[in-house]
Scaffold this motif. Structure first.
Motif, mmCIF file in Angstrom:
data_model
loop_
_atom_site.group_PDB
_atom_site.id
_atom_site.type_symbol
_atom_site.label_atom_id
_atom_site.label_comp_id
_atom_site.label_asym_id
_atom_site.label_seq_id
_atom_site.Cartn_x
_atom_site.Cartn_y
_atom_site.Cartn_z
ATOM 1 N N UNK A 37 -2.286 2.052 -7.661
ATOM 2 C CA UNK A 37 -1.765 0.995 -6.771
ATOM 3 C C UNK A 37 -2.780 0.449 -5.772
ATOM 4 N N UNK A 38 -3.630 1.313 -5.207
ATOM 5 C CA UNK A 38 -4.518 0.889 -4.130
ATOM 6 C C UNK A 38 -5.904 0.498 -4.597
ATOM 7 N N UNK A 39 -6.720 0.078 -3.637
ATOM 8 C CA UNK A 39 -8.104 -0.303 -3.919
ATOM 9 C C UNK A 39 -8.908 0.967 -4.175
ATOM 10 N N UNK A 50 -7.981 2.429 -13.046
ATOM 11 C CA UNK A 50 -8.623 1.157 -12.724
ATOM 12 C C UNK A 50 -8.090 0.614 -11.406
ATOM 13 N N UNK A 51 -8.905 -0.178 -10.742
ATOM 14 C CA UNK A 51 -8.470 -0.864 -9.527
ATOM 15 C C UNK A 51 -7.716 -2.125 -9.931
ATOM 16 N N UNK A 84 3.377 -4.006 0.727
ATOM 17 C CA UNK A 84 2.221 -3.488 1.470
ATOM 18 C C UNK A 84 2.416 -2.053 1.960
ATOM 19 N N UNK A 85 3.482 -1.399 1.518
ATOM 20 C CA UNK A 85 3.596 0.042 1.748
ATOM 21 C C UNK A 85 2.432 0.749 1.072
ATOM 22 N N UNK A 86 1.910 0.149 0.002
ATOM 23 C CA UNK A 86 0.739 0.695 -0.688
ATOM 24 C C UNK A 86 -0.442 0.758 0.270
#
Length: 448
Positions: A37-39, A50-51, A84-86
């Motif tokens: 999910x994140x960067x 993967x990003x 944006x909870x991620x």
């Protein structure tokens, strides 16, 4: 405290390939296709997925060949469920920024200027993530993941992690002004985060901009109930540039719930209210998943092929690989000719740029054979990518266990070229791009 534990857990889970930091190699298994999910840059030795931002750019790069429905669907799925909870709970880069901000120094408070500056990431999303990759893919048929290449500090941090390993000392010769500029950008972001809360997240990150678009209808996040009297304490205390709780800048961290004097803010989980038993079961499941992931990514048997060597002056172990034209390439069957093996990938811009050099060189010389081997990490069908190129050289995709990569001493850094003379001895094995002039000089050397 609970959020910090979950952030640390996510960072470890997304980078469970701890052996990569010891071996100096990135993980290239099939699971790498899945987006976390994140960067979290694929070039980090520990990354197991993967990003989504890199995958989105690769999908747009392939837009003139196919539509990347998978990445569009996965981003939409993550957005609808978490928004944006991620950023607030699952992103390793967000965790690093928060830890940097804890360093005791003067802090820059949010203002009208920072709120206006927060829209910069939407411009970056449009220009560097969408427009530039599409433009280069359609008009130049060249891969250009602009944001990853020019700005992303996560990618630079991943490269630094690789270079920090002594086994990759040979890569330092490739570093130039471009890497230096990206390293400087990463340091600037790190320093800025010390003084300004989540600088990269608030003003630069296109992934946060994407997830922010889903904040109005995400399933998991924060909610405001009827007890709210619009006192503004939550917005005032928030370190992000929010106008109201749950807007596109809100990372759903829940810190505002501790501030609210009327207890009007709580977490939402759709229509479900988690019980203590459910929370405990979820924690147990999370621990089991993490343990299994660490075992899976670090306890695998390493396939060590016994080879004659891949250094200059040595001979490669023989191999046979099926080419994309359904023919087979056997290394020893081609001894007596000058053999060029090129390691490349569709997502590597320097690789794609130099392919015409190899093809032209092959057409001009009768006593050479060229094999271009694509990485086993495939983000775009190489056969489909090459369909309109009309290349005469042989192309193949490496086996799942990276047989060719192991035989020639390949690394995660591309491109790489190996040149073998008529006696079967290696005269050149280097990472980095080649030019027609370099090829001509090496050809003469191989003929001596």
């Amino acid at each position: 405290m609970r959020r910090k534990i979950i952030q640390l857990y996510s960072a470890l889970l997304f980078n469970a390939h701890l052996r990569g930091f010891i071996d100096g190699e990135i993980y290239r298994g099939n699971i790498k296709f899945l987006c976390v999910p994140g960067l979290n840059c694929y070039s980090c030795p520990g990354a197991v997925g993967a990003c989504p931002l890199g995958a989105l750019q690769n999908a747009l790069i392939s837009a003139n060949h196919k539509i990347g429905w998978y990445i569009l669907g996965i981003i939409a799925l993550y957005g609808v469920i978490l928004g944006r909870s991620i950023c607030g709970w699952l992103c390793p880069v967000g965790l690093i920024q928060e830890l940097l901000h804890k360093i005791p120094t003067y802090k820059i408070n949010k203002s009208r200027f920072t709120r206006l500056l927060s829209y910069l990431k939407y411009i970056i999303l449009a220009v560097l993530v969408i427009i530039m990759p599409l433009f280069y893919a359609i008009y130049y048929d060249m891969p250009l993941p602009s944001f990853c290449k020019y700005i992303c500090p996560a990618g630079t941090l991943g490269a630094v992690s690789l270079l920090a390993n002594p086994v990759n000392n040979n890569l330092f010769s490739m570093l130039g002004l471009f890497f230096t500029s990206k390293f400087v950008i990463m340091i600037i972001f790190a320093l800025a985060c010390i003084f300004c809360y989540r600088t990269f997240c608030r003003f630069i990150c296109p992934l946060g901009a994407l997830y922010g678009m889903f904040n109005k209808f995400n399933i998991i996040g924060v909610k405001v109930n009827n007890s709210c009297v619009n006192c503004g304490a939550c917005v005032k205390s928030c370190k992000m540039d929010v106008r109201f709780i749950g807007d596109h800048e809100c990372i759903n961290c829940g810190e505002c719930a501790k501030i609210c004097p009327h207890k009007a803010i709580s977490f939402k989980f759709g229509n479900y209210e988690p019980t203590k038993i459910f929370n405990r079961a979820l924690c147990c499941l999370a621990v089991i998943v993490l343990c299994l992931s660490l075992i899976f990514f670090n306890a695998q048997k390493i396939n060590k092929n016994i080879s004659l060597g891949h250094e200059v002056g040595q001979k490669l172990e023989n191999f046979t690989i099926k080419c994309l034209d359904d023919s087979e390439f056997n290394l020893y069957d081609n001894l007596g000719k000058i053999i060029i093996i090129n390691l490349w990938a569709t997502y590597c811009a320097p690789c794609v740029k130099e392919l015409p050099y190899f093809d032209s060189f092959y057409r001009e010389h009768e006593n050479i054979v060229i094999l271009a081997v694509h990485s086993s990490l495939v983000t775009e069908d190489p056969a489909e990518f090459l369909a309109k190129k009309d290349f005469a050289i042989k192309f193949a995709v490496d086996s799942e266990n990276d047989l060719i990569w192991q035989i020639v001493g390949g690394s995660a850094t591309l491109p790489q070229t190996v040149i073998i003379n008529k006696e079967g001895e290696i005269i050149y094995n280097q990472i980095g791009s080649v030019t027609p002039e370099i090829l001509a000089a090496l050809y003469e050397k191989a003929n001596l």
